[in-house]
Design a protein around this motif. Structure first.
Motif, PDB file in Angstrom:
ATOM      1  N   SER A 176      59.191 120.715  91.602  1.00 20.86           N
ATOM      2  CA  SER A 176      60.360 119.703  91.359  1.00 20.86           C
ATOM      3  C   SER A 176      61.644 120.334  90.532  1.00 20.86           C
ATOM      4  O   SER A 176      62.665 119.595  90.550  1.00 20.86           O
ATOM      5  N   GLY A 177      61.641 121.414  90.103  1.00 22.44           N
ATOM      6  CA  GLY A 177      62.668 121.939  89.369  1.00 22.44           C
ATOM      7  C   GLY A 177      62.663 121.516  87.992  1.00 22.44           C
ATOM      8  O   GLY A 177      63.563 121.959  87.025  1.00 22.44           O
ATOM      9  N   HIS A 178      61.692 120.703  87.299  1.00 20.27           N
ATOM     10  CA  HIS A 178      61.911 120.192  85.905  1.00 20.27           C
ATOM     11  C   HIS A 178      60.126 119.998  85.658  1.00 20.27           C
ATOM     12  O   HIS A 178      59.452 119.649  86.413  1.00 20.27           O
ATOM     13  N   GLY A 179      60.191 120.214  84.144  1.00 17.98           N
ATOM     14  CA  GLY A 179      58.653 120.020  83.933  1.00 17.98           C
ATOM     15  C   GLY A 179      58.378 118.642  83.682  1.00 17.98           C
ATOM     16  O   GLY A 179      58.967 117.847  83.993  1.00 17.98           O
ATOM     17  N   ARG A 180      57.185 118.505  83.094  1.00 11.96           N
ATOM     18  CA  ARG A 180      56.589 117.184  82.630  1.00 11.96           C
ATOM     19  C   ARG A 180      55.758 117.159  81.425  1.00 11.96           C
ATOM     20  O   ARG A 180      55.532 118.266  81.034  1.00 11.96           O
ATOM     21  N   LYS A 181      55.805 116.055  80.899  1.00 14.26           N
ATOM     22  CA  LYS A 181      54.683 115.932  79.667  1.00 14.26           C
ATOM     23  C   LYS A 181      53.591 115.454  79.834  1.00 14.26           C
ATOM     24  O   LYS A 181      53.574 114.346  80.780  1.00 14.26           O
ATOM     25  N   VAL A 182      52.318 115.797  79.297  1.00 10.30           N
ATOM     26  CA  VAL A 182      51.017 115.360  79.388  1.00 10.30           C
ATOM     27  C   VAL A 182      50.607 115.001  78.192  1.00 10.30           C
ATOM     28  O   VAL A 182      50.495 115.932  77.171  1.00 10.30           O
ATOM     29  N   ALA A 183      50.032 113.761  77.944  1.00 11.51           N
ATOM     30  CA  ALA A 183      49.443 113.402  76.849  1.00 11.51           C
ATOM     31  C   ALA A 183      48.085 114.104  76.667  1.00 11.51           C
ATOM     32  O   ALA A 183      47.346 114.281  77.431  1.00 11.51           O
ATOM     33  N   LEU A 184      47.759 114.259  75.047  1.00  8.18           N
ATOM     34  CA  LEU A 184      46.336 114.837  74.929  1.00  8.18           C
ATOM     35  C   LEU A 184      45.703 113.737  74.147  1.00  8.18           C
ATOM     36  O   LEU A 184      46.255 113.152  72.908  1.00  8.18           O
ATOM     37  N   SER A 185      44.323 113.720  74.554  1.00  6.24           N
ATOM     38  CA  SER A 185      43.583 112.648  73.637  1.00  6.24           C
ATOM     39  C   SER A 185      43.036 113.286  72.428  1.00  6.24           C
ATOM     40  O   SER A 185      43.117 114.627  72.325  1.00  6.24           O
ATOM     41  N   PRO A 186      42.667 112.487  71.347  1.00  2.66           N
ATOM     42  CA  PRO A 186      42.197 113.058  70.265  1.00  2.66           C
ATOM     43  C   PRO A 186      41.043 114.230  70.285  1.00  2.66           C
ATOM     44  O   PRO A 186      40.969 115.193  69.682  1.00  2.66           O
ATOM     45  N   THR A 187      40.351 114.009  71.227  1.00  2.00           N
ATOM     46  CA  THR A 187      39.207 115.057  71.721  1.00  2.00           C
ATOM     47  C   THR A 187      39.599 116.189  72.144  1.00  2.00           C
ATOM     48  O   THR A 187      39.184 117.068  71.823  1.00  2.00           O
ATOM     49  N   MET A 188      40.799 116.012  73.194  1.00  2.00           N
ATOM     50  CA  MET A 188      41.470 117.415  73.488  1.00  2.00           C
ATOM     51  C   MET A 188      41.960 118.171  72.497  1.00  2.00           C
ATOM     52  O   MET A 188      41.997 119.326  72.522  1.00  2.00           O
ATOM     53  N   ILE A 189      42.848 117.398  71.610  1.00  2.00           N
ATOM     54  CA  ILE A 189      43.268 118.133  70.426  1.00  2.00           C
ATOM     55  C   ILE A 189      42.448 118.927  69.641  1.00  2.00           C
ATOM     56  O   ILE A 189      42.342 119.687  69.013  1.00  2.00           O
ATOM     57  N   GLU A 190      41.065 118.165  69.354  1.00  2.00           N
ATOM     58  CA  GLU A 190      40.031 118.673  68.417  1.00  2.00           C
ATOM     59  C   GLU A 190      39.439 119.988  69.274  1.00  2.00           C
ATOM     60  O   GLU A 190      39.144 120.975  68.454  1.00  2.00           O
ATOM     61  N   LYS A 191      39.604 120.122  70.494  1.00  2.00           N
ATOM     62  CA  LYS A 191      38.968 121.090  71.353  1.00  2.00           C
ATOM     63  C   LYS A 191      39.848 122.493  71.665  1.00  2.00           C
ATOM     64  O   LYS A 191      39.359 123.467  71.910  1.00  2.00           O
TER      65      LYS A 191
END
Length: 223
Positions: free
Chosen positions: A195-210
């Motif tokens: 697309s020529g530009h990035g994107r943001k992806v949300a992290l769940s608390p579980t994902m942050i912990e791991k």
């Protein structure tokens, strides 16, 4: 050039022409795309039609070659898929369109050829139970964080391999996807999203912990 205009007959074979075309198009496509072009041309098209001169190439020959590829085009036995043959057609039509522009031939024989119809491929995804089984099976592996990013955040393999800690904001609970890694014969190449530009992806608390410790230098194991 007007369709039907006389062009001096060329003794150039299709195989020789495709080599010239591949060299010309190389600077206008990505390395991986060029590798795929070369693979389709040299493994599938050239064995069937490579000895035919451009001036003698006819739609019937191309159509017959497609039929043979569908029946027995695979090197390990059997035929190629309709999708693969359609890719061959797209490449050949594009290459011969360039030959028309260069004045090598007056008409593109592929214009009169209908490629085989490819059946739609149904997307297969893991359900919740399969996802849980996958996570448990990979737990403790160096790829654990990478698998979580793919399974829980929807990141593509190339995006995971290209991820760096500078793109991860644990306080905001998000990842900025800015590039993707692509494997080529020359090595790994990093490229911007289509697309020529990035994107943001949300992290769940579980994902942050791991996620592994930032001291490792990357947000996920390379592979």
């Amino acid at each position: 050039m007007t369709v039907g205009t006389y062009v001096e007959p060329s003794k150039t074979t299709l195989a020789a022409y495709l080599d010239m075309w591949l060299a010309d198009v190389k600077s206008r496509v990505s390395p991986r795309t060029h590798e795929r072009y070369a693979e389709f041309a040299r493994k599938n098209i050239v064995p069937m039609l490579g000895n035919v001169s451009l001036k003698d190439l006819r739609p019937a020959q191309i159509s017959r070659a497609y039929s043979e590829l569908l029946e027995s085009g695979h090197r390990k036995g059997g035929g190629l898929s309709a999708g693969t043959v359609r890719h061959c057609h797209t490449l050949l039509k594009q290459a011969l369109a360039q030959a028309v522009e260069w004045g090598t031939i007056s008409r593109n024989p592929c214009d009169a050829v209908k490629p085989p119809k490819a059946s739609p491929v149904k997307m297969r995804t893991y359900d919740v139970e399969q996802t849980v089984d996958l996570i448990e099976a990979i737990r403790g592996s160096r790829l654990f964080a990478a698998v979580l990013l793919g399974a829980l955040c929807g990141l593509r393999r190339g995006e995971i391999a290209a991820l760096r800690w500078g793109q991860v904001d644990l306080n905001a609970g998000s990842i900025a996807i800015a590039q993707s890694a692509e494997q080529t014969r020359a090595g790994v190449r990093y490229k911007e999203p289509k697309s020529g530009h990035g994107r943001k992806v949300a992290l769940s608390p579980t994902m942050i912990e791991k996620l592994p410790a930032p001291s490792r230098g990357v947000a996920a194991a390379r592979y």
